[in-house]
Design a protein around this motif. Sequence first.
Motif, PDB file in Angstrom:
ATOM      1  N   ILE A  76     -24.912 -11.989 -55.403  1.00  0.00           N
ATOM      2  CA  ILE A  76     -25.704 -10.775 -55.263  1.00  0.00           C
ATOM      3  C   ILE A  76     -26.009 -10.229 -56.649  1.00  0.00           C
ATOM      4  CG2 ILE A  76     -24.959 -10.155 -52.950  1.00  0.00           C
ATOM      5  CD1 ILE A  76     -22.819  -8.427 -54.054  1.00  0.00           C
ATOM      6  N   MET A  77     -26.994  -9.331 -56.731  1.00  0.00           N
ATOM      7  CA  MET A  77     -27.491  -8.916 -58.042  1.00  0.00           C
ATOM      8  C   MET A  77     -27.989  -7.481 -58.035  1.00  0.00           C
ATOM      9  SD  MET A  77     -31.279  -9.294 -57.722  1.00  0.00           S
ATOM     10  CE  MET A  77     -32.368 -10.525 -57.024  1.00  0.00           C
ATOM     11  N   THR A  78     -28.191  -6.959 -59.252  1.00  0.00           N
ATOM     12  CA  THR A  78     -28.742  -5.609 -59.368  1.00  0.00           C
ATOM     13  C   THR A  78     -30.220  -5.601 -59.699  1.00  0.00           C
ATOM     14  OG1 THR A  78     -28.352  -5.335 -61.744  1.00  0.00           O
ATOM     15  CG2 THR A  78     -26.527  -4.776 -60.254  1.00  0.00           C
ATOM     16  N   ASP A  79     -30.737  -6.711 -60.280  1.00  0.00           N
ATOM     17  CA  ASP A  79     -32.107  -6.719 -60.797  1.00  0.00           C
ATOM     18  C   ASP A  79     -32.247  -5.704 -61.931  1.00  0.00           C
ATOM     19  OD1 ASP A  79     -34.611  -7.890 -60.775  1.00  0.00           O
ATOM     20  OD2 ASP A  79     -35.445  -6.534 -59.268  1.00  0.00           O
ATOM     21  N   GLY A  80     -31.108  -5.392 -62.593  1.00  0.00           N
ATOM     22  CA  GLY A  80     -31.093  -4.362 -63.624  1.00  0.00           C
ATOM     23  C   GLY A  80     -32.212  -4.535 -64.640  1.00  0.00           C
ATOM     24  N   PRO A  81     -32.772  -3.428 -65.119  1.00  0.00           N
ATOM     25  CA  PRO A  81     -32.398  -2.045 -64.844  1.00  0.00           C
ATOM     26  C   PRO A  81     -33.101  -1.425 -63.640  1.00  0.00           C
ATOM     27  CG  PRO A  81     -34.023  -2.080 -66.591  1.00  0.00           C
ATOM     28  CD  PRO A  81     -33.783  -3.522 -66.204  1.00  0.00           C
ATOM     29  N   VAL A  82     -33.589  -2.275 -62.701  1.00  0.00           N
ATOM     30  CA  VAL A  82     -34.142  -1.714 -61.464  1.00  0.00           C
ATOM     31  C   VAL A  82     -33.081  -0.865 -60.771  1.00  0.00           C
ATOM     32  CG1 VAL A  82     -35.062  -2.280 -59.176  1.00  0.00           C
ATOM     33  CG2 VAL A  82     -35.808  -3.577 -61.186  1.00  0.00           C
ATOM     34  N   LEU A  83     -31.853  -1.392 -60.688  1.00  0.00           N
ATOM     35  CA  LEU A  83     -30.708  -0.606 -60.259  1.00  0.00           C
ATOM     36  C   LEU A  83     -29.727  -0.501 -61.416  1.00  0.00           C
ATOM     37  CD1 LEU A  83     -29.790  -1.754 -56.635  1.00  0.00           C
ATOM     38  CD2 LEU A  83     -31.266   0.123 -57.352  1.00  0.00           C
ATOM     39  N   HIS A  84     -28.983   0.583 -61.446  1.00  0.00           N
ATOM     40  CA  HIS A  84     -27.955   0.770 -62.467  1.00  0.00           C
ATOM     41  C   HIS A  84     -26.865  -0.287 -62.265  1.00  0.00           C
ATOM     42  CE1 HIS A  84     -24.760   2.610 -64.826  1.00  0.00           C
ATOM     43  NE2 HIS A  84     -25.680   3.391 -65.358  1.00  0.00           N
ATOM     44  N   PRO A  85     -26.247  -0.772 -63.355  1.00  0.00           N
ATOM     45  CA  PRO A  85     -25.231  -1.824 -63.224  1.00  0.00           C
ATOM     46  C   PRO A  85     -24.119  -1.525 -62.228  1.00  0.00           C
ATOM     47  CG  PRO A  85     -25.829  -1.568 -65.522  1.00  0.00           C
ATOM     48  CD  PRO A  85     -26.557  -0.486 -64.767  1.00  0.00           C
ATOM     49  N   TYR A  86     -23.674  -0.258 -62.112  1.00  0.00           N
ATOM     50  CA  TYR A  86     -22.547   0.019 -61.220  1.00  0.00           C
ATOM     51  C   TYR A  86     -22.870  -0.305 -59.765  1.00  0.00           C
ATOM     52  CZ  TYR A  86     -24.776   4.463 -59.885  1.00  0.00           C
ATOM     53  OH  TYR A  86     -25.650   5.404 -59.418  1.00  0.00           O
ATOM     54  N   MET A  87     -24.160  -0.432 -59.438  1.00  0.00           N
ATOM     55  CA  MET A  87     -24.541  -0.712 -58.057  1.00  0.00           C
ATOM     56  C   MET A  87     -24.085  -2.082 -57.587  1.00  0.00           C
ATOM     57  SD  MET A  87     -25.908   1.756 -56.394  1.00  0.00           S
ATOM     58  CE  MET A  87     -26.672   0.867 -55.036  1.00  0.00           C
ATOM     59  N   ILE A  88     -23.742  -2.972 -58.504  1.00  0.00           N
ATOM     60  CA  ILE A  88     -23.292  -4.289 -58.065  1.00  0.00           C
ATOM     61  C   ILE A  88     -21.988  -4.184 -57.280  1.00  0.00           C
ATOM     62  CG2 ILE A  88     -21.894  -5.003 -60.088  1.00  0.00           C
ATOM     63  CD1 ILE A  88     -23.502  -7.732 -59.817  1.00  0.00           C
ATOM     64  N   LEU A  89     -21.143  -3.203 -57.626  1.00  0.00           N
ATOM     65  CA  LEU A  89     -19.917  -2.978 -56.856  1.00  0.00           C
ATOM     66  C   LEU A  89     -20.219  -2.367 -55.495  1.00  0.00           C
ATOM     67  CD1 LEU A  89     -17.587  -1.709 -59.697  1.00  0.00           C
ATOM     68  CD2 LEU A  89     -17.471  -3.901 -58.523  1.00  0.00           C
ATOM     69  N   THR A  90     -21.221  -1.504 -55.448  1.00  0.00           N
ATOM     70  CA  THR A  90     -21.649  -0.946 -54.167  1.00  0.00           C
ATOM     71  C   THR A  90     -22.166  -2.056 -53.260  1.00  0.00           C
ATOM     72  OG1 THR A  90     -22.254   1.124 -55.275  1.00  0.00           O
ATOM     73  CG2 THR A  90     -23.185   0.737 -53.082  1.00  0.00           C
ATOM     74  N   GLU A  91     -22.914  -2.976 -53.840  1.00  0.00           N
ATOM     75  CA  GLU A  91     -23.448  -4.089 -53.051  1.00  0.00           C
ATOM     76  C   GLU A  91     -22.319  -4.982 -52.533  1.00  0.00           C
ATOM     77  OE1 GLU A  91     -27.803  -5.070 -54.646  1.00  0.00           O
ATOM     78  OE2 GLU A  91     -26.263  -5.458 -56.127  1.00  0.00           O
ATOM     79  N   ALA A  92     -21.362  -5.280 -53.397  1.00  0.00           N
ATOM     80  CA  ALA A  92     -20.219  -6.082 -52.946  1.00  0.00           C
ATOM     81  C   ALA A  92     -19.469  -5.355 -51.832  1.00  0.00           C
ATOM     82  CB  ALA A  92     -19.286  -6.381 -54.123  1.00  0.00           C
ATOM     83  N   GLY A  93     -19.337  -4.031 -51.968  1.00  0.00           N
ATOM     84  CA  GLY A  93     -18.693  -3.242 -50.927  1.00  0.00           C
ATOM     85  C   GLY A  93     -19.456  -3.276 -49.615  1.00  0.00           C
ATOM     86  N   GLU A  94     -20.770  -3.311 -49.704  1.00  0.00           N
ATOM     87  CA  GLU A  94     -21.579  -3.391 -48.485  1.00  0.00           C
ATOM     88  C   GLU A  94     -21.364  -4.723 -47.779  1.00  0.00           C
ATOM     89  OE1 GLU A  94     -24.357  -2.144 -45.564  1.00  0.00           O
ATOM     90  OE2 GLU A  94     -23.113  -1.086 -47.023  1.00  0.00           O
ATOM     91  N   ILE A  95     -21.170  -5.787 -48.548  1.00  0.00           N
ATOM     92  CA  ILE A  95     -20.890  -7.089 -47.931  1.00  0.00           C
ATOM     93  C   ILE A  95     -19.554  -7.029 -47.182  1.00  0.00           C
ATOM     94  CG2 ILE A  95     -20.563  -9.554 -48.387  1.00  0.00           C
ATOM     95  CD1 ILE A  95     -23.407  -8.411 -48.924  1.00  0.00           C
ATOM     96  N   VAL A  96     -18.570  -6.366 -47.771  1.00  0.00           N
ATOM     97  CA  VAL A  96     -17.282  -6.198 -47.092  1.00  0.00           C
ATOM     98  C   VAL A  96     -17.453  -5.339 -45.843  1.00  0.00           C
ATOM     99  CG1 VAL A  96     -14.955  -5.229 -47.304  1.00  0.00           C
ATOM    100  CG2 VAL A  96     -15.935  -6.547 -49.192  1.00  0.00           C
ATOM    101  N   ARG A  97     -18.209  -4.269 -45.980  1.00  0.00           N
ATOM    102  CA  ARG A  97     -18.418  -3.379 -44.825  1.00  0.00           C
ATOM    103  C   ARG A  97     -19.049  -4.118 -43.657  1.00  0.00           C
ATOM    104  NH1 ARG A  97     -21.883   0.398 -42.411  1.00  0.00           N
ATOM    105  NH2 ARG A  97     -23.711  -0.347 -43.562  1.00  0.00           N
ATOM    106  N   ARG A  98     -19.834  -5.132 -43.977  1.00  0.00           N
ATOM    107  CA  ARG A  98     -20.520  -5.886 -42.918  1.00  0.00           C
ATOM    108  C   ARG A  98     -19.724  -7.087 -42.436  1.00  0.00           C
ATOM    109  NH1 ARG A  98     -26.751  -4.892 -42.776  1.00  0.00           N
ATOM    110  NH2 ARG A  98     -26.865  -2.938 -43.947  1.00  0.00           N
ATOM    111  N   GLY A  99     -18.480  -7.231 -42.925  1.00  0.00           N
ATOM    112  CA  GLY A  99     -17.607  -8.212 -42.310  1.00  0.00           C
ATOM    113  C   GLY A  99     -16.995  -9.261 -43.209  1.00  0.00           C
ATOM    114  N   ALA A 100     -17.379  -9.337 -44.487  1.00  0.00           N
ATOM    115  CA  ALA A 100     -16.787 -10.324 -45.386  1.00  0.00           C
ATOM    116  C   ALA A 100     -15.414  -9.873 -45.844  1.00  0.00           C
ATOM    117  CB  ALA A 100     -17.682 -10.546 -46.598  1.00  0.00           C
ATOM    118  N   ASP A 101     -14.529 -10.841 -46.151  1.00  0.00           N
ATOM    119  CA  ASP A 101     -13.271 -10.455 -46.771  1.00  0.00           C
ATOM    120  C   ASP A 101     -13.526 -10.163 -48.243  1.00  0.00           C
ATOM    121  OD1 ASP A 101     -12.400 -12.953 -48.522  1.00  0.00           O
ATOM    122  OD2 ASP A 101     -13.125 -13.755 -46.622  1.00  0.00           O
ATOM    123  N   VAL A 102     -12.598  -9.449 -48.857  1.00  0.00           N
ATOM    124  CA  VAL A 102     -12.796  -8.971 -50.230  1.00  0.00           C
ATOM    125  C   VAL A 102     -12.979 -10.130 -51.204  1.00  0.00           C
ATOM    126  CG1 VAL A 102     -11.715  -7.725 -52.142  1.00  0.00           C
ATOM    127  CG2 VAL A 102     -11.569  -6.810 -49.833  1.00  0.00           C
TER     128      VAL A 102
END
Length: 385
Positions: free
Chosen positions: A297-323
Amino acid sequence: MLHLTHATIYTMSDAHVIEDGDVLIENGKIKAVGPHLEAPDCEVIDCRGKVIIPGIIDAHSHVGTFNIKNGEQDANEMTNPNTAQLDVYYGIDANSPSFADCVRDGITTSIIAPGSGNAIGGLVLALKSAGKNYDARIVKRPCALKAAMGVNPKGVYGPREQLPMSRLGVAQIFLDYFENVKEYMRKKEEANGDKEKMPPYNEAYEHGQLVLERKIPLKVHSYQHDMMALLRWKEQYGFDLTLDHAFGASDFYDEIAASGAQIIWGPLSGPLFGGEGCKADPECVIELDKRGVTCAIMTDGPVLHPYMILTEAGEIVRRGADVETALKMITLNAAKIARAADRIGSIECGKDADLVVFDKTPALDTDAKVLLTIIDGEIVYRNEA
């Protein structure tokens, strides 16, 4: 030497997660990882209760090519829809403040590509967020040839009433280019080293030859049914392929899994383009991962701020992936896609000492904070808060 002790370590290797583990760093490399290492005469950092992961890798980024203050850009040479001869190396401002943002957010390497204004954009490289100098920060050059389908090149050249103003035109640029590269390669082979018979040197075709010889993949900005055209060309020409953005990939699980293509999904909450990018399906990487597809997964930075990559990883977990699976998508999988896993992406002996220390488990705890970022064994960020 640096000795990190008593941490929970997500190695991204066969060792998986080590509880109460240590990492020993020497001369910029990981010397050892495991429980209760003996290492006298080291600087010791007690990481009890903390979590260590490999340095985060943003698998698709434009940091350093856009001036985040005034919007000026050096990512797109939008004077011809095919600029395969270009190299993003010459467009990156190594002193851009975007890299300081990356360091604070635990991104130690970015896979930096030309933008998507052209159908064929130029060469891609993998660059660390800090280091002694620009060239010393390069992990892999080149690591892909960037291309783009759909709305971006159409949006640039359509208003000029110039090819490509449609998907038909984008497709023709791809097909013409790779047929020309094949012919160029054929003439070189027939010349058999005879300089008089060699075709005139062509940098654009040389870059395409790297793709057709599978030395680097074609890295393509693509959405929905554009991905199916790319899979057909992948089979036709035999190149390696990454589908970047890949919104709508959930419609094509069987085709993608059978093709051997790799996925770089995102950015979450990025711009959605009507008619082609309107299906945001981050859960697709979970199913594709189960089917053996290497996903990042990616941020396409600076389209999104770098910290969003952790939010994206968290969304994958929220949708059912293990950490661990989610964290691989921002570490080891991204390194594999960039063909740089020999150096980065996991915590293993001999690899570059790129590490991030968190106060909690990233991608699981939404308030996890970066405490330390380490690149090549040097602490480049320390959270003093």
